[in-house]
Design a protein around this motif. Structure first.
Motif, PDB file in Angstrom:
ATOM      1  N   MET A   1       0.889  -1.207  -0.152  1.00  0.00           N
ATOM      2  CA  MET A   1      -0.154   0.161  -0.142  1.00  0.00           C
ATOM      3  C   MET A   1       0.679   1.327   0.069  1.00  0.00           C
ATOM      4  N   THR A   2       0.460   2.232  -1.033  1.00  0.00           N
ATOM      5  CA  THR A   2       1.326   3.517  -1.060  1.00  0.00           C
ATOM      6  C   THR A   2       0.208   4.368  -0.020  1.00  0.00           C
ATOM      7  N   ALA A   3       1.017   5.107   0.796  1.00  0.00           N
ATOM      8  CA  ALA A   3       0.351   6.057   1.496  1.00  0.00           C
ATOM      9  C   ALA A   3       0.875   7.408   1.485  1.00  0.00           C
ATOM     10  N   VAL A   4       0.181   8.369   1.255  1.00  0.00           N
ATOM     11  CA  VAL A   4       0.692   9.767   1.139  1.00  0.00           C
ATOM     12  C   VAL A   4      -0.224  10.706   2.073  1.00  0.00           C
ATOM     13  N   HIS A   5       0.870  11.541   2.631  1.00  0.00           N
ATOM     14  CA  HIS A   5       0.150  13.015   3.360  1.00  0.00           C
ATOM     15  C   HIS A   5       1.125  13.886   3.361  1.00  0.00           C
ATOM     16  N   VAL A   6       0.709  14.762   2.393  1.00  0.00           N
ATOM     17  CA  VAL A   6       1.662  15.925   2.169  1.00  0.00           C
ATOM     18  C   VAL A   6       0.977  17.146   3.027  1.00  0.00           C
ATOM     19  N   GLN A   7       1.595  17.605   4.017  1.00  0.00           N
ATOM     20  CA  GLN A   7       1.148  18.613   4.598  1.00  0.00           C
ATOM     21  C   GLN A   7       1.263  20.147   4.094  1.00  0.00           C
ATOM     22  N   ARG A   8       2.470  20.294   3.652  1.00  0.00           N
ATOM     23  CA  ARG A   8       2.907  21.561   3.007  1.00  0.00           C
ATOM     24  C   ARG A   8       4.114  21.260   2.123  1.00  0.00           C
ATOM     25  N   LYS A   9       4.198  22.038   0.781  1.00  0.00           N
ATOM     26  CA  LYS A   9       5.282  21.775   0.200  1.00  0.00           C
ATOM     27  C   LYS A   9       5.548  23.369  -0.645  1.00  0.00           C
ATOM     28  N   ALA A  10       6.616  24.054  -0.428  1.00  0.00           N
ATOM     29  CA  ALA A  10       6.748  25.442  -0.865  1.00  0.00           C
ATOM     30  C   ALA A  10       8.073  25.485  -1.407  1.00  0.00           C
ATOM     31  N   PHE A  11       8.128  26.330  -2.435  1.00  0.00           N
ATOM     32  CA  PHE A  11       9.340  26.767  -3.146  1.00  0.00           C
ATOM     33  C   PHE A  11       9.558  28.167  -2.773  1.00  0.00           C
ATOM     34  N   GLY A  12      10.534  28.373  -1.543  1.00  0.00           N
ATOM     35  CA  GLY A  12      10.837  29.580  -1.037  1.00  0.00           C
ATOM     36  C   GLY A  12       9.467  30.064  -0.223  1.00  0.00           C
ATOM     37  N   SER A  13       9.135  31.199  -0.627  1.00  0.00           N
ATOM     38  CA  SER A  13       7.910  31.632   0.183  1.00  0.00           C
ATOM     39  C   SER A  13       6.565  31.259  -0.662  1.00  0.00           C
ATOM     40  N   LEU A  14       6.642  30.544  -1.855  1.00  0.00           N
ATOM     41  CA  LEU A  14       5.437  30.134  -2.386  1.00  0.00           C
ATOM     42  C   LEU A  14       5.066  28.845  -2.195  1.00  0.00           C
ATOM     43  N   GLU A  15       3.941  28.696  -1.495  1.00  0.00           N
ATOM     44  CA  GLU A  15       3.330  27.587  -1.209  1.00  0.00           C
ATOM     45  C   GLU A  15       2.489  27.022  -2.205  1.00  0.00           C
ATOM     46  N   VAL A  16       2.878  25.656  -2.601  1.00  0.00           N
ATOM     47  CA  VAL A  16       2.391  25.073  -3.885  1.00  0.00           C
ATOM     48  C   VAL A  16       1.265  24.117  -3.380  1.00  0.00           C
ATOM     49  N   LEU A  17       1.578  23.412  -2.360  1.00  0.00           N
ATOM     50  CA  LEU A  17       0.921  22.176  -2.163  1.00  0.00           C
ATOM     51  C   LEU A  17       0.409  22.203  -0.612  1.00  0.00           C
ATOM     52  N   GLY A  18      -1.096  22.177  -0.153  1.00  0.00           N
ATOM     53  CA  GLY A  18      -1.436  22.207   1.154  1.00  0.00           C
ATOM     54  C   GLY A  18      -1.686  20.939   1.437  1.00  0.00           C
ATOM     55  N   ASP A  19      -2.730  20.669   2.444  1.00  0.00           N
ATOM     56  CA  ASP A  19      -3.121  19.358   2.894  1.00  0.00           C
ATOM     57  C   ASP A  19      -3.680  18.384   1.966  1.00  0.00           C
ATOM     58  N   ILE A  20      -2.835  17.316   1.640  1.00  0.00           N
ATOM     59  CA  ILE A  20      -3.254  16.294   0.755  1.00  0.00           C
ATOM     60  C   ILE A  20      -3.008  15.005   1.180  1.00  0.00           C
ATOM     61  N   ARG A  21      -3.985  14.171   1.220  1.00  0.00           N
ATOM     62  CA  ARG A  21      -3.772  12.994   1.627  1.00  0.00           C
ATOM     63  C   ARG A  21      -4.454  11.875   1.052  1.00  0.00           C
ATOM     64  N   PHE A  22      -3.754  10.619   0.588  1.00  0.00           N
ATOM     65  CA  PHE A  22      -4.486   9.610  -0.320  1.00  0.00           C
ATOM     66  C   PHE A  22      -3.588   8.302  -0.125  1.00  0.00           C
ATOM     67  N   THR A  23      -4.268   7.208  -0.508  1.00  0.00           N
ATOM     68  CA  THR A  23      -3.750   5.962  -0.573  1.00  0.00           C
ATOM     69  C   THR A  23      -3.822   5.383  -2.153  1.00  0.00           C
ATOM     70  N   VAL A  24      -3.070   4.275  -2.298  1.00  0.00           N
ATOM     71  CA  VAL A  24      -3.249   3.580  -3.630  1.00  0.00           C
ATOM     72  C   VAL A  24      -2.758   2.280  -3.119  1.00  0.00           C
ATOM     73  N   ALA A  25      -3.697   1.068  -3.606  1.00  0.00           N
ATOM     74  CA  ALA A  25      -3.406  -0.037  -3.290  1.00  0.00           C
ATOM     75  C   ALA A  25      -2.901  -0.932  -4.273  1.00  0.00           C
ATOM     76  N   PRO A  26      -2.183  -1.830  -4.444  1.00  0.00           N
ATOM     77  CA  PRO A  26      -1.913  -2.748  -5.681  1.00  0.00           C
ATOM     78  C   PRO A  26      -3.171  -3.071  -6.388  1.00  0.00           C
ATOM     79  N   GLY A  27      -2.668  -2.779  -7.706  1.00  0.00           N
ATOM     80  CA  GLY A  27      -4.061  -3.330  -8.594  1.00  0.00           C
ATOM     81  C   GLY A  27      -4.929  -2.061  -8.810  1.00  0.00           C
ATOM     82  N   GLN A  28      -4.731  -1.068  -8.058  1.00  0.00           N
ATOM     83  CA  GLN A  28      -5.377   0.276  -8.430  1.00  0.00           C
ATOM     84  C   GLN A  28      -4.603   1.449  -9.100  1.00  0.00           C
ATOM     85  N   THR A  29      -5.531   1.998  -9.763  1.00  0.00           N
ATOM     86  CA  THR A  29      -5.017   3.240 -10.596  1.00  0.00           C
ATOM     87  C   THR A  29      -5.824   4.332 -10.039  1.00  0.00           C
ATOM     88  N   LEU A  30      -4.883   5.333  -9.729  1.00  0.00           N
ATOM     89  CA  LEU A  30      -5.746   6.662  -8.984  1.00  0.00           C
ATOM     90  C   LEU A  30      -5.272   7.618 -10.259  1.00  0.00           C
TER      91      LEU A  30
END
Length: 210
Positions: free
Chosen positions: A1-30
């Motif tokens: 199982m792939t599990a992702v929780h990105v709380q924050r991603k920024a390039f310098g002062s520019l915040e590009v990703l906020g709170d993103i959470r998801f999972t993907v299991a073997p055999g699934q395509t998201l």
């Protein structure tokens, strides 16, 4: 199982990703959809481990492969060598079988620069599956292809996914591509980008484009 929780991603002062959470299991395509520049490719690089500079956590399998928007091939090596050099445990017979699966068996001794863009993308796809990935990441793999070639690539990808059944993340701008390949779709939007929708595709939606 792939599990992702990105709380924050920024390039310098520019915040590009906020709170993103998801999972993907073997055999699934998201499928991941969203407007240009929203941060979809950035998210994929985080999931792949290519960008560790973020707040959050990613749990991924050991064996993963990524197909980029532009085919990242070894231009000074033949098609066959692009498989066997990247995957040393791959026998020549296995590599030839993969080239056959993607319609490039007669191009084994040809260099990538002698291939069309569609053929280069087929080779990149073969190389990704050569490593028997548990997680496959596809970043707009059909962009810039004509309609007929894109349809052929979609059919080929669908067959390989059914055969190998990795957990798969697909970034695309095309709802039709997403429906053709994915079990689920999620949409990113906003600044910074956040998950604004996640839902499954109903079987009849996918069958209509198969």
């Amino acid at each position: 199982m792939t599990a992702v929780h990105v709380q924050r991603k920024a390039f310098g002062s520019l915040e590009v990703l906020g709170d993103i959470r998801f999972t993907v299991a073997p055999g699934q395509t998201l499928a991941i959809l969203g407007p240009s520049g929203v941060g979809k490719s950035t998210l994929l690089r985080i999931v792949a481990g290519l960008d560790p500079d973020f707040e959050g956590r990613v749990r991924r399998p050991e064996r993963l492969a990524m197909v980029f928007q532009e085919p990242v091939l070894l231009p000074w090596r033949t098609c066959l060598q692009n498989l066997t050099l990247v995957h040393p445990d791959l026998t020549e017979a296995q590599a030839m079988d993969l080239l056959r699966r993607v319609g490039l068996e007669d191009k084994a001794g040809v260099f990538p620069g002698q291939l069309s863009l569609g053929q280069q993308r087929r080779l990149a796809l073969a190389r990704a599956f050569a490593g028997r990935p548990e997680l496959l990441i596809l970043d707009e793999p059909y962009v810039s292809l004509d309609e007929a070639t894109a349809a052929e690539m979609l059919s080929l990808t669908r067959d390989l996914l059914r055969e190998h059944a990795p957990a798969t993340l697909l970034v695309t701008h095309s709802e039709a591509e997403a429906r053709s390949l994915a079990n689920r779709v999620m949409r990113l939007d906003g600044s910074p980008a956040r998950l604004v929708e996640e839902r499954p595709f109903r079987p009849r939606e996918r069958e209509a484009l198969a």
